[in-house]
Motif scaffolding. Structure first.
Motif: not given
Lengths: 323, 253
Positions: B150-163
């Motif tokens: 979004r514009g110059s902001t990265l947004s990710i969903q980062r895999q974790t051990e439980d979600g």
């Protein structure tokens, strides 16, 4: 000679992850001093647990939970390594372990060895073993730098209490969040509800692959796992295909499991998968193809169509257990 | 915006893999392919570039020989150009050495965003993306199962051990993606044809002003303890009984 080993005891839930005890067991076998770095946990409680496994000192970094752990934890571990004069660092082959080890390797300008299934002392140095080609071959490697940075796959060694418990000192160390690299902020955390035991701790694991035919048929895997009080897993093929999330993946690039029973349904047994499950005590495989490699390592192999067999198997288990 | 995608060209993993007893390196097959894991990174980069209104997507790769076959696949998918660093000294390069080479290319091409797979299919060390980030002094947004710009902001969903965690950072940054994050496109015929004329810059370590010292070595490759096949039965419509027997035997039921 390894005299000082630093281990990363990463958090899980409200305590430290079980793999930390495996790291401690391995570390105390080769090093007199074992320093455990903990964060986001009650340090005293963690120290009491780690004492049973022979850890000689504990360093607590306090609460780092607003940022990804890679940068702040690695920065702090670098200070710990310098302070105690460590010549080995063990982390788990986990999301956090890999991120921390990667940054630590750049800070110390030292190489890493990862996916270790065993670490042994040899000629004053460490020999690190990892598996390739689906676990058919063991590669023994050595780091020739002054510090050994190693990531160990969970479940590779059994955690064993030390002959006598230690009384580790607990020191606090603050982390600095000011570095340019530490800009990754955790905005929110989401737990994906999964029923039953955790994949890497379950006594029974039921995994599905392409042979299920379609994503919808994964429900059979869930039902079987539920009936057998087990966890559900998956081959890389169906994770890549988007049928189930990455967290379900068993194999080289996923989780290593060592359950009492591994039931592989419609999984051909690519080397990538086998390395993550061949340590299971019992393996049952169901596959259409009689030449599927997985049948070569299964204790019971059934050549057949999973889509037809699974409903009958589920019904048979229901009848027997009254579920 | 310029997006660099780290790609690895590997021997086809579906063919028999062997290790050279002298160099202790994996023998390279005649044909190098784009690592499957990297197709996701290329796809993500192309989509982000489209959203950003036509950013450049540069594939960056490292190989001991002058290999480009795998890189051409990524170009056929739609990447703009490629940089391949080849040097005989890179045979058996460890992850940190690889990261130093890639980070140096990122600086040279002045990229704002680096995308990489979580780990390669053959070496599977799993540290290169975060090492590249550390060398550049950038944040590493690792194990992304979804990514947005979004514009110059990265947004990710980062895999974790439980979600998963939602993790954000402003550019520049490094993102590592897990498999399954998107469905990679197949190269079109037009893409394959145009890939042949897309620029592929070949560099040596000297061109980057780098020298390497590889501080780890393989001592031995041995057979692991083998498991043998047990009983194999055909499902004639009643194989569930065999399975039930086995489950009872091992006291699971």
């Amino acid at each position: 000679m390894i005299t000082n080993c630093v281990i990363l005891a990463e958090p899980q839930g409200t305590g430290i992850a079980p793999v930390a005890l495996e790291l401690a067991t391995l570390a105390r076998g080769i090093s007199e001093q074992v320093t455990a770095v903990v964060f986001d946990v009650d340090a005293q409680a963690a120290a009491e647990t780690l004492a049973v496994y022979g850890v000689t000192s504990v360093v607590s970094l306090g609460d780092t939970s607003s940022h990804l752990p890679g940068v702040p934890v690695a920065d702090a571990m670098r200070e710990v390594v310098d302070r105690v004069g460590a010549n080995a660092v063990f982390v788990a082959q986990s999301y956090t372990g890999r991120d921390v080890l990667a940054r630590l390797s750049v800070l110390l300008d030292a190489p890493v060895l990862t996916n270790a299934v065993n670490v042994r002392e040899d000629d004053g140095g460490l020999v690190v073993e990892n598996l390739v080609f689906g676990g058919e071959k063991v590669v023994s490697s050595k780091i020739t730098a002054p510090i050994q940075l190693i990531a160990i796959r969970p479940k590779s060694v059994a955690a064993e209490a030390a002959p006598s418990a230690t009384q580790p000192s607990v020191t606090e160390q603050s982390v600095s969040a000011n570095s340019q690299a530490n800009r990754a902020v955790i905005v929110s955390s989401h737990v994906e509800e999964r029923q039953g035991p955790k994949l890497d701790e379950a006594e029974v694991v039921v995994s599905g692959g392409r042979g299920l035919g379609n994503a919808d048929n994964y429900r059979y895997i869930e039902e079987l796992a539920n009936l057998l009080h087990g966890a559900t897993g998956a081959s890389r093929a169906i994770v890549d295909a988007g049928w189930v999330p990455y967290a379900y993946q068993v194999g080289q690039t996923g989780k290593t499991v060592k359950p009492n029973l591994y039931l592989a349904v419609g999984i051909s047994g690519a080397t990538q998968h086998m390395v993550g499950m061949k340590g299971a005590k019992n393996i049952i495989a169901i596959n259409k193809d009689k030449d599927a490699p997985i049948l070569q390592i299964a204790d019971l192999g059934v050549v057949g169509d999973a889509q037809k067999l699974l409903p009958r198997l589920i019904e048979a288990i229901r009848q027997k257990t009254g579920a | 915006m310029k997006v660099a995608v780290c790609v690895k060209q590997i021997s086809d993993p579906s063919e028999a893999q062997t290790i050279d007893p002298t160099s202790m390196c994996l023998n390279r097959g005649a044909k190098a392919i784009l690592d499957d894991s990297d197709a996701y990174g290329v796809e993500i980069a192309l989509r982000l570039a489209e959203v950003a209104g036509g950013a450049e997507v540069v594939l960056i790769s490292m190989a001991p020989n002058q290999e480009v076959q795998g890189v051409r696949t990524g170009l056929a998918m739609g990447a703009t150009s490629a940089v391949v660093v080849s040097d005989p000294q890179l045979a058996g390069a460890d992850a940190l050495t690889t990261a130093k080479v890639l980070a140096s290319v990122v600086k040279r091409i002045d990229a704002d965003l680096v995308i990489a797979a979580t780990e390669s299919t053959d070496g599977y060390t799993g540290t290169v993306p975060a090492q590249v980030a550390a060398l550049l002094g950038w944040p590493a947004l690792t194990f992304a199962k979804q990514i947005e710009l979004r514009g110059s902001t990265l947004s990710i969903q980062r895999q974790t051990e439980d979600g998963y965690d939602v993790v954000e950072a402003d550019l520049p940054g490094v993102v590592s993606v897990t498999a399954g994050v998107v469905e990679p496109r197949y190269p079109s015929f037009k893409g394959i044809m145009s890939a042949k004329s897309k620029p592929v810059e070949q560099l040596s370590l000297g061109d980057l002003g780098l020298s390497v010292a590889i501080d780890e070595k393989v001592l031995a490759v041995n057979d692991a303890e083998a498991r043998t096949a047990g009983q194999i039965v055909e499902d004639d419509g009643s194989a569930e009984a065999e399975i039930m027997n086995y489950l009872a035997q091992i006291k699971v039921l």
